[in-house]
Design a protein around this motif. Structure first.
Motif, short mmCIF file in Angstrom:
data_model
loop_
_atom_site.label_atom_id
_atom_site.label_comp_id
_atom_site.label_asym_id
_atom_site.label_seq_id
_atom_site.Cartn_x
_atom_site.Cartn_y
_atom_site.Cartn_z
N ALA A 189 0.84 -1.21 0.00
CA ALA A 189 0.00 0.00 0.00
C ALA A 189 0.86 1.25 0.00
O ALA A 189 0.53 2.26 -0.65
CB ALA A 189 -0.92 0.00 1.22
N ASN A 193 0.73 4.51 -2.43
CA ASN A 193 0.52 5.83 -1.82
C ASN A 193 1.56 6.84 -2.28
O ASN A 193 1.25 8.01 -2.52
CB ASN A 193 0.56 5.72 -0.29
N LYS A 224 -5.84 -2.70 -0.78
CA LYS A 224 -6.92 -1.85 -0.29
C LYS A 224 -6.42 -0.45 -0.01
O LYS A 224 -5.28 -0.24 0.42
CB LYS A 224 -7.52 -2.43 0.99
N ASP A 226 -5.81 2.59 2.15
CA ASP A 226 -5.72 2.81 3.59
C ASP A 226 -5.99 4.29 3.89
O ASP A 226 -6.34 5.07 3.00
CB ASP A 226 -4.37 2.36 4.14
N ASN A 260 -15.92 0.99 5.13
CA ASN A 260 -14.78 0.22 5.63
C ASN A 260 -14.50 0.48 7.10
O ASN A 260 -13.48 0.03 7.63
CB ASN A 260 -13.54 0.51 4.79
N PHE A 262 -13.53 3.00 8.97
CA PHE A 262 -12.36 3.70 9.48
C PHE A 262 -12.76 4.44 10.76
O PHE A 262 -13.79 5.12 10.79
CB PHE A 262 -11.85 4.72 8.47
N ASP A 269 -5.92 7.49 12.26
CA ASP A 269 -6.92 8.03 11.34
C ASP A 269 -7.35 9.45 11.68
O ASP A 269 -8.29 9.97 11.07
CB ASP A 269 -8.15 7.11 11.31
#
Length: 622
Positions: A189, A193, A224, A226, A260, A262, A269
């Motif tokens: 990921a 990114n 996925k 993030d 999802n 979060f 987050d």
């Protein structure tokens, strides 16, 4: 509390040093680093020396890290030098410590020494060095490091490759990032990114055509999105001049976050929640949605509070911004940081909230933030706009911060705002004598000050010097000031000729300056001409139509008045009523034309009637 217990335990153990082990010392060094405690680090170091454990590689590595985290890389170097056998982990700790303290050149020197020693760098060393090349934006050194990585066979390591891609991004070479990404046998990921971040930094970045396709490929690849991926994409959504399509992407990303699950209250987050608040705050119509996101966060850190406060300020909801700033401290016990103070100070300026501004200044002094350049500049601006020029001058004259062009511009503009044109010009001359060069904002500030104080010749001389001596490119803001200078002096024809010969396209502010001067000198023909140009530039601004209608009405040209009003009606334009406000006892009271919504409106109108009678009596006495 944990640190307090650790210190107590440490004191107990020092009295019975026979029970002391290297494992205990490792534990205390971990606590020292976690709590950034220089005192506990020194205590641990003392025990290491007294117990003869200086050559223990594990303890030495932890000690180097602890000193670096506490902001003392020089102490880390002393520990490093005291160890006879230096392994790769010890080198990595000191290199990383230098990087964390922005001592990049010392880190590069150590890496260079390491390469000539019998210690080979590992993937952590190379990833750290590659990241540092990006931090200092040195593409040449970064390319050399890339070659070194290929030579010793770490080019297929995912973490090292990600760091290299990030370096190319930071150095502005996206082609290097893309080539590396395409050559990677495995991607995580983080790889995607970095690619997304690099693409989003391009000037011609297209969310619809390019970036969204990358996201689709990422999902096809089985990776996925993030929190970092989503936050990078959210920062591109919701600009004021964007199309509705980008809003659709922003809402779609919000749905993805919800689906999802979060947790916007988790440390990892928090940034995602801030990005959502920021995206919705970019348009006043969606500010309430941003507030709902904020309210639904289970936990909020200072960045979430600041994002919401900034959203209110940007959309003119200044009272709400100040209320939230107070709630952050009183209800949530969250201490503001420098960015929080910078975000809320404009609200004090706009609401002329001098008391609130002073409280923020006091807080900055208590937290030793009052020497920060950006905060001092904001305080100068706030005090000037709140009418406390002496306080603004005291902040400006404080020698504890290094002034930049914004500092000078803010103080010069403050003088101009208070009608002190002579002082503004003197300060401008002092700035030049100290070797500082004016920029566009400084020039606008001093020209505006000259205009308001009637220093026409001085203003025109400054204008000539900034063009001919300092080579500043003309902007519409500077041209507006020149038109205002000439207009206030009654030289309307000269002002109009200047507009016709301007090297830049006249903006609404330029024609607005000519309108104001025409009204001041009673020149209705020039006023009408300027308004016609304003309507061409701003066909959806109802104020221009109303003002032009009033010009025709004053000359009893009712047929033209009817045409202007009909045009407004056809375009569906209505002028928002003017609003005035006053702050009393930390509460702001707003008033509109013929407003009767205020709970004390009856008493207010009675007082106004009494004042009108008093003023009429004074006129009769004259």
């Amino acid at each position: 509390m944990i640190l307090f217990s650790a210190r107590n335990s440490f004191t107990l153990l020092t009295s019975t040093s026979r029970s002391y082990t290297s494992a205990t010392l490792l534990h205390f060094l971990q606590l020292s680093a976690a709590h950034r405690s220089l005192r506990l680090t020194k205590h641990s170091h003392t025990q290491i020396l007294s117990l003869g454990l200086t050559q223990n590689s594990f303890l030495a590595t932890k000690l180097v890290t602890a000193y670096a985290i506490c902001g003392h890389p020089s102490r880390s170097r002393l520990v490093f030098d005291s160890v006879e056998y230096k392994n790769v982990y010890l080198h990595n700790s000191l290199i990383s410590g230098y990087a964390k303290n922005y001592a990049y050149y010392e880190a590069f020197d150590l890496f260079n020494d390491m390469c000539y020693s019998n210690v080979s760098p590992d993937e952590f060393t190379l990833a750290t060095i590659a990241k540092m090349c990006g931090d200092v934006k040195d593409l040449n050194v970064g390319s050399l490091i890339h070659g070194k990585i290929i030579k010793i066979g770490f080019n297929e390591d995912v973490v090292v490759a990600n760091s290299l891609m990030s370096m190319y991004n930071r150095c502005g070479k996206f082609s290097g990032t893309k080539n590396l990404f395409d050559e990677m046998p495995q991607r995580n990921a983080g790889s995607w990114n970095v690619l997304i971040k690099g693409y989003s930094n391009l000037e011609d970045c297209s969310l619809e055509l390019g970036l969204w396709e990358i996201v689709k490929c990422m999902q096809i690849d089985g990776v996925k999105l993030d929190a970092f991926t989503v936050s990078s994409l959210l920062s591109l959504c919701g600009d004021n001049d964007d199309t509705a399509g980008k809003w659709d992407y922003g809402r779609e990303l919000h749905c993805y976050i919800v689906r999802n699950e979060f947790d916007l209250g988790l440390d990892s987050d928090f940034h995602l929640g801030c990005c959502l608040i920021d995206m919705y705050s970019k348009k006043s119509d969606n500010l309430d949605v941003g507030r709902r996101v904020f309210d639904q966060m289970k936990r909020r850190n200072v960045y979430a509070w600041t994002a919401m406060i900034n959203g209110y300020v940007q959309n003119g909801a200044l009272d709400e911004a100040l209320v939230l700033f107070c709630e952050m401290q009183v209800r949530d016990r969250t201490e503001p940081n420098k960015v929080s103070l910078l975000s809320v100070l404009p609200a004090c300026s706009s609401l002329v909230g001098l008391t609130g501004g002073k409280q923020i200044h006091g807080f900055a002094i208590r937290k030793d933030l009052n020497h920060d350049l950006s905060l001092c500049n904001a305080l100068i601006d706030m005090y000037s706009k709140c009418g406390s020029l002496d306080s603004a001058r005291r902040v400006f004259e404080d020698s504890s911060f290094q002034k930049d062009s914004i500092s000078w511009s803010s103080m010069i503009s403050g003088y101009g705002l208070h009608g002190k044109g002579e002082e503004a010009v003197l300060l401008y001359d002092k700035m030049l004598s100290l070797g500082a060069k004016p920029d566009m904002i400084t020039v606008v500030g001093v020209l505006s000050a000259c205009s308001k104080s009637g220093l026409i010749n001085k203003g025109l001389n400054i204008y000539d010097s900034v063009i001919n001596v300092y080579g500043i490119n003309l902007t519409t803001e500077i041209c507006s000031c020149v038109v205002d200078l000439l207009g206030r002096a009654g030289q309307l024809d000269r002002a109009f000729d200047f507009i016709k010969t301007m090297p830049v396209e006249p903006s609404p502010s330029v024609w607005g300056a000519l309108v104001s001067a025409s009204v001041m000198h009673g020149n209705s023909e020039m006023q009408e001409l300027a308004y016609r140009f304003l309507i061409q530039l701003e066909p959806d601004n109802p104020s221009n139509y109303i003002s032009l209608s009033n010009v025709y009405a004053s000359s009893k040209r009712w047929d033209v008045v009817a045409k202007v009003r009909a045009t407004m009606k056809d375009r569906g334009l209505r002028k928002a009523p003017g609003c005035s406000w006053i702050s009393i006892h930390d509460r702001t009271h707003c008033f509109y034309v013929a407003d009767k919504a205020h709970p004390h409106s009856k008493s207010i109108y009675e007082m106004l009637d009494n004042l009108v009678l008093i003023m009429k009596g004074a006129m009769v006495d004259r």
